[in-house]
Design a protein around this motif. Structure first.
Motif, mmCIF file in Angstrom:
data_model
loop_
_atom_site.group_PDB
_atom_site.id
_atom_site.type_symbol
_atom_site.label_atom_id
_atom_site.label_comp_id
_atom_site.label_asym_id
_atom_site.label_seq_id
_atom_site.Cartn_x
_atom_site.Cartn_y
_atom_site.Cartn_z
ATOM 1 N N TRP A 90 0.838 -1.203 0.000
ATOM 2 C CA TRP A 90 0.000 0.000 0.000
ATOM 3 C C TRP A 90 0.876 1.257 0.000
ATOM 4 O O TRP A 90 0.584 2.226 -0.692
ATOM 5 C CB TRP A 90 -0.921 0.010 1.210
ATOM 6 C CG TRP A 90 -2.202 -0.754 1.010
ATOM 7 C CD1 TRP A 90 -2.947 -0.830 -0.133
ATOM 8 C CD2 TRP A 90 -2.886 -1.530 1.997
ATOM 9 N NE1 TRP A 90 -4.056 -1.617 0.085
ATOM 10 C CE2 TRP A 90 -4.047 -2.056 1.383
ATOM 11 C CE3 TRP A 90 -2.640 -1.844 3.328
ATOM 12 C CZ2 TRP A 90 -4.961 -2.865 2.051
ATOM 13 C CZ3 TRP A 90 -3.545 -2.643 4.005
ATOM 14 C CH2 TRP A 90 -4.694 -3.156 3.367
ATOM 15 N N GLN A 101 2.119 2.284 -3.222
ATOM 16 C CA GLN A 101 1.078 2.853 -4.089
ATOM 17 C C GLN A 101 0.573 4.200 -3.562
ATOM 18 O O GLN A 101 -0.475 4.682 -3.981
ATOM 19 C CB GLN A 101 -0.094 1.868 -4.198
ATOM 20 C CG GLN A 101 0.277 0.542 -4.845
ATOM 21 C CD GLN A 101 -0.872 -0.446 -4.804
ATOM 22 O OE1 GLN A 101 -1.827 -0.345 -5.585
ATOM 23 N NE2 GLN A 101 -0.799 -1.415 -3.897
ATOM 24 N N GLN A 130 -0.711 4.865 -0.785
ATOM 25 C CA GLN A 130 -1.889 4.742 0.071
ATOM 26 C C GLN A 130 -1.406 4.681 1.533
ATOM 27 O O GLN A 130 -1.629 3.701 2.245
ATOM 28 C CB GLN A 130 -2.692 3.495 -0.305
ATOM 29 C CG GLN A 130 -3.212 3.519 -1.736
ATOM 30 C CD GLN A 130 -3.956 2.254 -2.096
ATOM 31 O OE1 GLN A 130 -4.690 1.697 -1.277
ATOM 32 N NE2 GLN A 130 -3.777 1.791 -3.326
ATOM 33 N N THR A 185 -4.025 4.486 4.453
ATOM 34 C CA THR A 185 -4.598 3.134 4.514
ATOM 35 C C THR A 185 -3.623 2.176 5.174
ATOM 36 O O THR A 185 -3.996 1.366 6.032
ATOM 37 C CB THR A 185 -4.935 2.637 3.089
ATOM 38 O OG1 THR A 185 -5.911 3.505 2.510
ATOM 39 C CG2 THR A 185 -5.475 1.218 3.118
#
Length: 349
Positions: free
Chosen positions: A142, A145, A147, A150
């Motif tokens: 994550w 990416q 993110q 998250t």
């Protein structure tokens, strides 16, 4: 500090489960003793020869899935991630053993295929929900990416709310948490997470470095430098100089602030300490231009104007490229010594 993925994986990833061998399929005529010998050779570090033998067997028995699982695992171990990933379509299913899925997940992450790594780690977690390395791998996927929130929320759900309750088995996720904080430039939180890692593994080089650099970035150069001095072998000479220089430069700023706020006899104490630290820096690391530039400022702050000018002219003869703050210190010194033309030229620069 950003990190180094190879250092992290060397610590938080358990050596791949070579001993987990899928039962011999009906398609294979490989004696179990021969197969076990190849796996043991790989465990002893002879990965290349093990791969060669497995490839030869795979050519003869392409339907033997254990060869596929172990080839992917060994290629990942050897750092040949593209070779490992050629088997991903045959491994990313619930029937494959966890160690083979983990090899594909790690190979995807290490080769920058974050989305594929996420898919593989999610499959691995579904198969092995208690595998903290798999959960940490998902966090890294994550994070790769972008993110980050998250990933951070997920990491916190996998760890006890109270850090004092962390367990050794939580180490992969604690390291991931530290890197998440680094990514967010939350340096104190990163230093704290690395400190918890060091509770379990005091000699973990990656965490030692991470804590020191995080503290430095958090504006605590004295503590960062002192901790680095306890384990100098973990840092290069250039890193040790930069840490020592940051602490010494901070003293100059403290001394300047003290002199500006205090008109008593003790107003120069801070600057005297700073000059001593600067001299120590030169003794320990030889003369480096940036330390000399700092000394110009400290000498000017201490009203040692002739020494300031002498050092400036020495640096100019050496054709050193002086930063603005060093030129300002020299200009102030020339002006105090009633040499306004020399001061004017520097102020104009």
């Amino acid at each position: 500090m950003a990190v180094a993925a190879s250092s992290l994986n060397a610590f938080v990833r358990t050596n791949l489960l070579w001993g987990m061998i899928v039962s011999c399929s009906a398609f294979s005529a490989i004696p179990q003793s021969d197969y076990d010998a190849v796996i043991l050779a790989a465990r002893d570090g002879r990965v290349t020869s093990a791969i060669e033998q497995l490839r030869a067997w795979h050519a003869l028995y392409p339907q033997d899935t254990r060869l596929i699982y172990d080839l992917a695992t060994m290629y990942d171990r050897a750092g040949d991630y593209e070779a490992a990933l050629q088997y991903r379509s045959q491994i990313l299913n619930r029937a494959a053993p966890a160690y083979a899925i983990k090899a594909i997940a790690h190979a995807a992450k290490a080769s920058g295929r974050a989305r594929e790594a996420q898919t593989a780690y999610q499959l691995l977690i579904a198969k092995s929900p208690d595998d903290m390395e798999a959960h940490a791998g998902l966090v890294y996927a994550w994070m790769a990416q972008d993110q980050v929130q998250t990933a951070l929320d997920y990491a916190r759900t996998r760890l006890p709310q109270v850090p004092a309750q962390y367990r050794r088995s939580d180490l992969p996720m604690i390291v991931a948490l530290a890197e998440l904080h680094e990514n967010r430039q939350d340096w104190l939180a990163a230093a704290d997470a690395f400190q918890h890692v060091l509770r379990f593994e005091p000699g973990f080089r990656y965490a030692v470095r991470g804590r020191v650099f995080a503290l430095g970035n958090a504006g605590m150069p004295f503590l960062a430098n002192r901790l680095a001095q306890h384990q100098p072998q973990v840092f290069s000479e250039d890193e040790r100089f930069r840490l020592s220089h940051a602490a010494a430069a901070h003293l100059i700023r403290f001394g300047q602030a003290q002199a500006a706020a205090d008109d008593g006899q003790a107003r120069h104490v801070g600057t005297d300490v700073a000059l001593s630290a600067n001299a120590s820096l030169t003794r320990n690391f030889n003369e480096k231009p940036i330390a000399q530039f700092d000394r110009l400022v400290a000498l000017r702050n201490r009203s040692r104007m002739q020494e300031t000018v002498n050092l400036f002219e020495t640096l100019r003869k050496q054709q050193a490229t002086l930063p603005v703050y060093a030129k300002l210190a020299a200009a102030d010194a020339y002006l105090a010594l009633q040499q306004p033309q020399a001061a004017r030229e520097l102020y104009l620069e």
